[in-house]
Motif scaffolding. Sequence first.
Motif, short mmCIF file in Angstrom:
data_model
loop_
_atom_site.label_atom_id
_atom_site.label_comp_id
_atom_site.label_asym_id
_atom_site.label_seq_id
_atom_site.Cartn_x
_atom_site.Cartn_y
_atom_site.Cartn_z
N GLY A 1 0.97 -1.18 0.17
CA GLY A 1 0.03 -0.09 0.11
C GLY A 1 0.78 1.11 0.12
N ALA A 2 2.09 1.09 -0.24
CA ALA A 2 2.92 2.32 -0.39
C ALA A 2 3.96 2.13 -1.18
N GLY A 3 4.65 3.06 -1.72
CA GLY A 3 5.68 3.18 -2.64
C GLY A 3 7.01 2.20 -1.96
N SER A 4 7.71 1.28 -2.77
CA SER A 4 8.77 0.49 -2.08
C SER A 4 9.72 0.07 -3.29
N CYS A 5 10.84 -0.33 -2.90
CA CYS A 5 11.78 -0.67 -3.67
C CYS A 5 11.50 -1.79 -4.35
N ALA A 6 11.02 -2.93 -3.80
CA ALA A 6 10.75 -4.15 -4.32
C ALA A 6 9.49 -4.22 -5.26
N GLY A 7 8.52 -3.21 -4.56
CA GLY A 7 7.36 -3.06 -5.64
C GLY A 7 7.77 -2.18 -6.89
N SER A 8 8.80 -1.47 -7.04
CA SER A 8 9.46 -0.86 -8.02
C SER A 8 10.43 -1.75 -8.96
N SER B 1 19.43 -5.26 0.47
CA SER B 1 19.34 -4.62 1.94
C SER B 1 18.16 -4.36 2.51
N PRO B 2 18.09 -4.07 3.66
CA PRO B 2 16.72 -3.66 4.34
C PRO B 2 16.47 -2.25 3.69
N CYS B 3 15.31 -1.58 4.00
CA CYS B 3 14.93 -0.12 3.81
C CYS B 3 16.16 0.83 3.95
N LEU B 4 16.32 1.68 2.99
CA LEU B 4 17.40 2.66 2.93
C LEU B 4 16.85 3.82 3.19
N GLY B 5 15.44 4.11 3.44
CA GLY B 5 14.92 5.19 4.02
C GLY B 5 14.35 6.16 2.82
N TYR B 6 14.22 5.78 1.80
CA TYR B 6 13.77 6.68 0.66
C TYR B 6 12.73 5.88 -0.19
N CYS B 7 11.87 5.30 0.50
CA CYS B 7 11.01 4.44 -0.04
C CYS B 7 10.03 4.96 -1.30
N GLY B 8 9.70 6.05 -1.38
CA GLY B 8 8.98 6.79 -2.63
C GLY B 8 9.90 6.94 -3.68
N GLU B 9 11.10 6.57 -3.52
CA GLU B 9 12.00 7.18 -4.71
C GLU B 9 12.74 5.81 -5.18
N MET C 1 24.61 7.18 -2.96
CA MET C 1 23.37 6.55 -2.76
C MET C 1 22.43 7.03 -4.32
N LEU C 2 21.98 5.97 -4.81
CA LEU C 2 21.30 6.62 -6.10
C LEU C 2 19.95 5.94 -6.06
N HIS C 3 18.76 6.85 -6.65
CA HIS C 3 17.46 6.69 -6.54
C HIS C 3 16.89 6.29 -7.75
N GLY C 4 15.88 5.71 -7.88
CA GLY C 4 14.99 5.52 -9.15
C GLY C 4 15.97 4.68 -10.12
N CYS C 5 16.52 3.66 -9.56
CA CYS C 5 17.47 2.92 -10.34
C CYS C 5 16.53 1.96 -11.26
N ALA C 6 16.50 2.05 -12.58
CA ALA C 6 15.73 1.22 -13.39
C ALA C 6 16.40 0.36 -14.23
N ASP C 7 17.64 0.75 -14.68
CA ASP C 7 18.33 0.30 -15.72
C ASP C 7 19.66 -0.19 -15.46
N ALA C 8 19.93 -1.68 -15.43
CA ALA C 8 21.26 -1.80 -14.74
C ALA C 8 22.38 -1.45 -15.64
N GLY C 9 22.48 -1.42 -17.06
CA GLY C 9 23.65 -0.70 -17.76
C GLY C 9 23.71 0.72 -17.26
N ALA C 10 22.40 1.44 -17.17
CA ALA C 10 22.82 2.72 -16.75
C ALA C 10 23.17 3.17 -15.43
N VAL C 11 22.89 2.22 -14.42
CA VAL C 11 23.42 2.27 -13.08
C VAL C 11 24.81 2.34 -13.21
N LEU C 12 25.51 1.21 -13.79
CA LEU C 12 26.71 0.76 -13.80
C LEU C 12 27.63 1.76 -14.57
#
Length: 88
Positions: free
Chosen positions: A15-22, A47-55, A67-78
């Motif tokens: 019921g809230a934004g989360s990393c696994a949900g994203s 890891s457990p929650c990093l404290g930026y759940c909505g991002e 710390m990176l937020h909104g990581c969607a693409d593995a290639g772009a992250v690396l």
Amino acid sequence: MTDPILYLCSKRRIGAGSCAGSGSLELAAALKAEIAKRDLTWDVRLSPCLGYCGEGPNLKAAPDGPMLHGCADAGAVLDRLQRDWRRK
Ligand code: FES
């Protein structure tokens, strides 16, 4: 020099934004595959929650990495981490 470790939040919040949900769990698998493809000696750990759940998905690079937020693409992250933080 210590090999980099990418800590990827695996928390799912109902019921809230989360990393696994994203998509963080799928991203973890994609990061491992991309790391192998690039022949890097980096590790990916959930890891457990990093404290930026909505991002999320959120990732903390260690030691002393960003710390990176909104990581969607593995290639772009690396690409970003290799450009701005570690080259190997
Ligand atoms: S759920 Fe990932 S930072 Fe909280």
